[in-house]
Design a protein around this motif. Structure first.
Motif, mmCIF file in Angstrom:
data_model
loop_
_atom_site.group_PDB
_atom_site.id
_atom_site.type_symbol
_atom_site.label_atom_id
_atom_site.label_comp_id
_atom_site.label_asym_id
_atom_site.label_seq_id
_atom_site.Cartn_x
_atom_site.Cartn_y
_atom_site.Cartn_z
ATOM 1 N N ALA A 53 0.823 -1.220 0.000
ATOM 2 C CA ALA A 53 0.000 0.000 0.000
ATOM 3 C C ALA A 53 0.855 1.267 0.000
ATOM 4 C CB ALA A 53 -0.966 -0.019 1.181
ATOM 5 N N ASN A 54 1.758 1.357 -0.970
ATOM 6 C CA ASN A 54 2.525 2.575 -1.200
ATOM 7 C C ASN A 54 2.373 2.974 -2.673
ATOM 8 O OD1 ASN A 54 4.312 3.621 1.205
ATOM 9 N ND2 ASN A 54 4.347 1.391 1.380
ATOM 10 N N ARG A 55 3.328 3.731 -3.209
ATOM 11 C CA ARG A 55 3.245 4.156 -4.613
ATOM 12 C C ARG A 55 4.554 3.823 -5.329
ATOM 13 N NH1 ARG A 55 2.765 9.485 -5.425
ATOM 14 N NH2 ARG A 55 3.453 10.142 -3.359
ATOM 15 N N ILE A 56 5.013 2.597 -5.115
ATOM 16 C CA ILE A 56 6.316 2.164 -5.625
ATOM 17 C C ILE A 56 6.192 1.568 -7.023
ATOM 18 C CG2 ILE A 56 8.240 0.588 -5.209
ATOM 19 C CD1 ILE A 56 7.311 0.699 -2.183
ATOM 20 N N SER A 57 7.045 2.020 -7.923
ATOM 21 C CA SER A 57 7.079 1.453 -9.273
ATOM 22 C C SER A 57 8.454 0.885 -9.609
ATOM 23 C CB SER A 57 6.694 2.518 -10.315
ATOM 24 O OG SER A 57 7.578 3.633 -10.245
ATOM 25 N N ASN A 58 9.494 1.338 -8.905
ATOM 26 C CA ASN A 58 10.867 0.887 -9.158
ATOM 27 C C ASN A 58 11.441 0.249 -7.899
ATOM 28 O OD1 ASN A 58 13.498 0.487 -9.926
ATOM 29 N ND2 ASN A 58 14.030 2.658 -10.084
#
Length: 260
Positions: free
Chosen positions: A83-88
């Motif tokens: 539940a975060n906004r991690i893409s890398n």
């Protein structure tokens, strides 16, 4: 008043030395082994990389996008980034001791983005989807997603919360099928002819799943230890607070002196 609120939010949104010490009760960042910073609105991991001896870290429910500060955590065993906004996830390739990783509920869009985890040989549990909390990643929509990930990480024991059936189990079933086929071909007139005594291929109990290899049990044991550690911290803080309160009350209310 508004400026004060903005300052408080800024302090909470970034991991600082003060935040780490207040959450753990530790004076030295290198002494922190377990850390839970769940749902604090954090978007900047700040100085968390200085906690070089961290073993278990929970950063779920924040606004994190940049994982670069985690690259120095080489002793980290369990990491929850759900539940975060991690893409890398490239910085995680340096976390060589990592065994369990939760990335459910982020922005990982392709299977290629998972290649950064391949150098982590000890990785046994990965979660990219959690139906309980409706957490997922765009990559999970790929029809070949599950098979590709399992092929990519040969040592996985738990994937998306489910135990992975190992190749040993497949081999056992194959051998059983061969035995059944041979046995069926040897029947004559509905009866099996007498056969000489044969020794089994392997020793008794060879195919049994050993408890110590069950990643689900191991993860539950780790979570229990986390809770136990938190209880000890709370007990220590409560004892300190009670001691201070008793001392304060003792100063405010000195014992009465009675004349005889």
């Amino acid at each position: 008043m508004e400026a004060k609120r903005d300052k408080e939010y800024e302090e909470c949104a970034k991991v600082t030395t003060g935040l780490l010490k207040s959450r753990t009760g530790e004076f030295d960042l290198e002494s922190i082994l377990f850390l839970k910073l769940r749902s604090l609105g954090i978007y900047d991991l700040g100085c968390i990389g200085e906690c070089i001896n961290l073993e278990r870290l929970d950063l779920s429910g924040n606004n994190i996008t940049n994982l670069a500060p985690l690259a120095s955590l080489r002793l980290l065993l369990v990491l929850n980034l759900s539940a975060n906004r991690i893409s890398n996830i490239e910085p995680l390739s340096s976390c060589e001791s990592l065994q369990s990783l939760n990335l459910a509920g982020n922005l990982i869009s392709s299977i290629d983005g998972l290649h950064a985890l391949k150098p982590i040989r000890k990785l046994e549990s990965i979660r990219l989807k959690d139906n309980t909390y409706n957490h997922t990643n765009p990559v999970c929509k790929n029809s070949a997603y599950r098979n590709t990930v399992l092929e990519m990480f040969q040592n996985l024991k738990v994937f998306d919360g489910e135990r992975v059936v190992g190749r040993g189990s497949d081999l056992y079933q194959l051998c059983k099928d061969i035995d059944d086929t041979i046995k069926a071909g040897m029947y004559k007139n509905g009866q099996l002819p007498d056969m000489p005594d044969c020794k089994p291929w392997v020793e008794d109990g060879f195919w049994e799943i050993k408890r110590s290899n069950n990643a689900i049990v191991e993860e539950a044991y780790k979570q229990f230890n986390d809770v136990l550690h938190e209880c000890r911290l709370l007990n220590r803080r409560a004892a300190h607070a009670i001691s201070q309160t008793e001392r304060t009350l003792g100063l405010k209310n000195p014992p009465k002196q009675y004349s005889v």
